[in-house]
Design an enzyme around this catalytic site. Structure first.
Site, PDB file in Angstrom:
ATOM      1  N   LYS A   1       0.888  -1.197   0.074  1.00 36.15           N
ATOM      2  CA  LYS A   1      -0.136   0.168  -0.011  1.00 36.15           C
ATOM      3  C   LYS A   1       0.949   1.358  -0.056  1.00 36.15           C
ATOM      4  CE  LYS A   1      -1.920  -1.069   3.826  1.00 36.15           C
ATOM      5  NZ  LYS A   1      -1.408  -2.412   4.187  1.00 36.15           N
TER       6      LYS A   1
ATOM      7  N   ARG B   1      -9.604   1.128   8.620  1.00 36.82           N
ATOM      8  CA  ARG B   1      -9.267  -0.321   8.974  1.00 36.82           C
ATOM      9  C   ARG B   1     -10.335  -0.810   9.852  1.00 36.82           C
ATOM     10  NH1 ARG B   1      -3.234   0.432   8.679  1.00 36.82           N
ATOM     11  NH2 ARG B   1      -2.297  -1.577   8.900  1.00 36.82           N
TER      12      ARG B   1
ATOM     13  N   ARG C   1      11.467  -5.512   5.009  1.00 30.53           N
ATOM     14  CA  ARG C   1      11.324  -4.186   4.909  1.00 30.53           C
ATOM     15  C   ARG C   1      12.063  -3.217   5.906  1.00 30.53           C
ATOM     16  NH1 ARG C   1       5.319  -1.935   5.664  1.00 30.53           N
ATOM     17  NH2 ARG C   1       5.190  -2.803   7.723  1.00 30.53           N
TER      18      ARG C   1
ATOM     19  N   ARG D   1      11.394  -1.730  11.533  1.00 33.02           N
ATOM     20  CA  ARG D   1      10.135  -1.292  12.332  1.00 33.02           C
ATOM     21  C   ARG D   1      10.250  -2.458  13.679  1.00 33.02           C
ATOM     22  NH1 ARG D   1       5.049   0.305   8.961  1.00 33.02           N
ATOM     23  NH2 ARG D   1       4.091  -1.031  10.681  1.00 33.02           N
TER      24      ARG D   1
ATOM     25  N   ARG E   1      -0.569  -9.032  13.658  1.00 33.04           N
ATOM     26  CA  ARG E   1      -1.207  -8.086  12.641  1.00 33.04           C
ATOM     27  C   ARG E   1      -1.947  -8.594  11.706  1.00 33.04           C
ATOM     28  NH1 ARG E   1       4.069  -5.195  11.188  1.00 33.04           N
ATOM     29  NH2 ARG E   1       2.724  -3.932   9.610  1.00 33.04           N
TER      30      ARG E   1
HETATM   31  P1  ADP Z   1       1.271  -1.768   7.662  1.00 34.44           P
HETATM   32  O1  ADP Z   1       1.499  -0.801   6.471  1.00 34.44           O
HETATM   33  O2  ADP Z   1       2.700  -2.725   7.811  1.00 34.44           O
HETATM   34  O3  ADP Z   1      -0.152  -2.285   7.770  1.00 34.44           O
HETATM   35  P2  ADP Z   1       1.083   0.596   8.998  1.00 34.44           P
HETATM   36  O4  ADP Z   1       2.163   1.552   9.135  1.00 34.44           O
HETATM   37  O5  ADP Z   1      -0.216   1.213   8.324  1.00 34.44           O
HETATM   38  O6  ADP Z   1       1.318  -1.038   9.024  1.00 34.44           O
HETATM   39  O7  ADP Z   1       0.286   0.533  10.739  1.00 34.44           O
HETATM   40  C1  ADP Z   1       1.287   0.336  11.773  1.00 34.44           C
HETATM   41  C2  ADP Z   1       0.281   0.306  12.909  1.00 34.44           C
HETATM   42  O8  ADP Z   1      -0.214   1.363  13.240  1.00 34.44           O
HETATM   43  C3  ADP Z   1      -0.878  -0.973  13.041  1.00 34.44           C
HETATM   44  O9  ADP Z   1      -0.393  -2.043  13.352  1.00 34.44           O
HETATM   45  C4  ADP Z   1      -1.795  -0.270  13.997  1.00 34.44           C
HETATM   46  O10 ADP Z   1      -1.133  -0.402  15.348  1.00 34.44           O
HETATM   47  C5  ADP Z   1      -1.538   1.347  13.868  1.00 34.44           C
HETATM   48  N1  ADP Z   1      -2.493   1.868  12.907  1.00 34.44           N
HETATM   49  C6  ADP Z   1      -2.240   2.118  11.597  1.00 34.44           C
HETATM   50  N2  ADP Z   1      -3.412   2.608  11.051  1.00 34.44           N
HETATM   51  C7  ADP Z   1      -4.421   2.124  11.861  1.00 34.44           C
HETATM   52  C8  ADP Z   1      -5.887   2.596  11.726  1.00 34.44           C
HETATM   53  N3  ADP Z   1      -6.585   2.835  10.679  1.00 34.44           N
HETATM   54  N4  ADP Z   1      -6.835   2.246  12.859  1.00 34.44           N
HETATM   55  C9  ADP Z   1      -5.952   1.736  13.941  1.00 34.44           C
HETATM   56  N5  ADP Z   1      -4.642   1.466  14.017  1.00 34.44           N
HETATM   57  C10 ADP Z   1      -3.973   1.936  13.087  1.00 34.44           C
HETATM   58  P1  ADP Z   2       2.271  -1.986   3.207  1.00 30.68           P
HETATM   59  O1  ADP Z   2       2.207  -0.610   3.072  1.00 30.68           O
HETATM   60  O2  ADP Z   2       0.976  -2.739   2.672  1.00 30.68           O
HETATM   61  O3  ADP Z   2       2.216  -2.415   4.553  1.00 30.68           O
HETATM   62  P2  ADP Z   2       4.897  -1.794   1.702  1.00 30.68           P
HETATM   63  O4  ADP Z   2       4.620  -0.751   0.827  1.00 30.68           O
HETATM   64  O5  ADP Z   2       5.432  -1.011   2.990  1.00 30.68           O
HETATM   65  O6  ADP Z   2       3.332  -2.424   2.351  1.00 30.68           O
HETATM   66  O7  ADP Z   2       5.566  -2.696   1.455  1.00 30.68           O
HETATM   67  C1  ADP Z   2       6.081  -3.810   2.241  1.00 30.68           C
HETATM   68  C2  ADP Z   2       7.268  -4.230   1.931  1.00 30.68           C
HETATM   69  O8  ADP Z   2       7.258  -5.162   0.608  1.00 30.68           O
HETATM   70  C3  ADP Z   2       8.443  -3.249   1.420  1.00 30.68           C
HETATM   71  O9  ADP Z   2       9.733  -3.545   1.977  1.00 30.68           O
HETATM   72  C4  ADP Z   2       8.339  -3.046   0.021  1.00 30.68           C
HETATM   73  O10 ADP Z   2       9.699  -2.488  -0.182  1.00 30.68           O
HETATM   74  C5  ADP Z   2       8.194  -4.350  -0.521  1.00 30.68           C
HETATM   75  N1  ADP Z   2       7.344  -4.623  -1.662  1.00 30.68           N
HETATM   76  C6  ADP Z   2       6.144  -3.641  -2.110  1.00 30.68           C
HETATM   77  N2  ADP Z   2       5.582  -4.262  -2.992  1.00 30.68           N
HETATM   78  C7  ADP Z   2       6.450  -5.074  -3.629  1.00 30.68           C
HETATM   79  C8  ADP Z   2       6.360  -5.879  -4.609  1.00 30.68           C
HETATM   80  N3  ADP Z   2       5.111  -5.871  -5.655  1.00 30.68           N
HETATM   81  N4  ADP Z   2       6.949  -6.807  -4.726  1.00 30.68           N
HETATM   82  C9  ADP Z   2       8.137  -6.994  -3.911  1.00 30.68           C
HETATM   83  N5  ADP Z   2       8.325  -6.343  -2.739  1.00 30.68           N
HETATM   84  C10 ADP Z   2       7.504  -5.333  -2.473  1.00 30.68           C
END
Ligand code: ADP
Ligand code: ADP
Length: 220
Positions: free
Chosen positions: A15, A90, A129, A162, A173
């Protein structure tokens, strides 16, 4: 008309990666709830302290806190033409609050993109990541390494892993995602605004798909 594009998918689906790219092509800001929470943690704000334990455990931060934080962000002037929402909503309660907020401005959510990605792939992505300290730019040890080890290509700040990307927390998660967030897929499907994209393709293929979907929407 403004565009409020939502990216839904499990943690690690890509995302944030795609939102960074779309921000440039669509010309509207990328709003990541996770990045805003991490800024609050770094600055040790009251909100950051309230969110800290939940984030560390891989749980969601309570809706009341999260909704207030996002509404404040969406009220800033740079959001007048829309936004790319990454990580929000979410929960169904967050989706309802967003609808009410946008309705009051004569706007609505569209499109909602679901990046469908398997648990195995997500685990591989999250454990590799790395993110940049200054602005949260996203890298991967194998699929997107920086040009200089440990340094962000964009702003030269250092890259870190992270705490919540450790395998145990990632599993929690994913569990939370299935229970609390996955119901949004049917919710938006029923409204006719959901578009599914296979997340398990190269970053460029996903971006191409997203660009074609968003340009069709913009022109039609
Ligand atoms: P990822 O992209 O790996 O899913 P995020 O960076 O979006 O992780 O979120 C990290 C953490 O921040 C989540 O595991 C949650 O604890 C919190 N968080 C993020 N967005 C939300 C949301 N919309 N509602 C509740 N908690 C959230
Ligand atoms: P999210 O925001 O959904 O948690 P991220 O964009 O942070 O996901 O991506 C998670 C990890 O996967 C990062 O290390 C990113 O560089 C890698 N990644 C994202 N898209 C791809 C893809 N299409 N193929 C391989 N690795 C990817």
């Amino acid at each position: 008309m403004a565009v409020f594009l939502i990216l839904i998918g499990p943690p690690g689906a890509g995302k944030g990666t795609q939102a960074e790219r779309l921000e440039i092509s669509l010309g509207v800001p990328h709003i990541s709830s996770g990045n805003i929470f991490r800024e609050h943690l770094t600055n040790k704000t009251e909100l950051g302290q309230a969110a800290e334990m939940h984030i560390a455990k891989g749980e969601l931060v309570p809706d009341r806190i999260t909704i207030g934080m996002i509404e404040e962000r969406l009220s800033q002037p740079d959001v007048s033409e829309g936004a790319i929402l990454d990580g929000f909503p979410r929960t169904i309660a967050q989706a309802d609050a967003l609808d009410r907020f946008l309705e009051a401005r004569g706007e609505n959510v569209d499109p909602v993109i679901y990046l469908n990605t398997s648990d195995e792939e997500v685990l591989r992505r999250l454990t590799g990541r790395r993110v940049c300290r200054a602005e949260g730019h996203i890298y991967h040890a194998e699929s997107k390494p920086p040009q200089r080890a440990g340094i962000c290509d964009e702003d030269g700040s250092d890259l870190y892993q992270r705490d919540d990307d450790r395998e145990e927390t990632v599993k929690e998660r994913l569990r939370v995602y299935r229970v609390q967030t996955a119901p949004l897929i049917d919710h938006y499907q029923e409204r006719g605004v959901l578009l599914e994209i296979v997340g398990e393709q190269s970053m460029d293929s996903v971006t191409d798909r997203l660009k074609s979907v968003t340009s069709v929407r913009a022109s039609g």
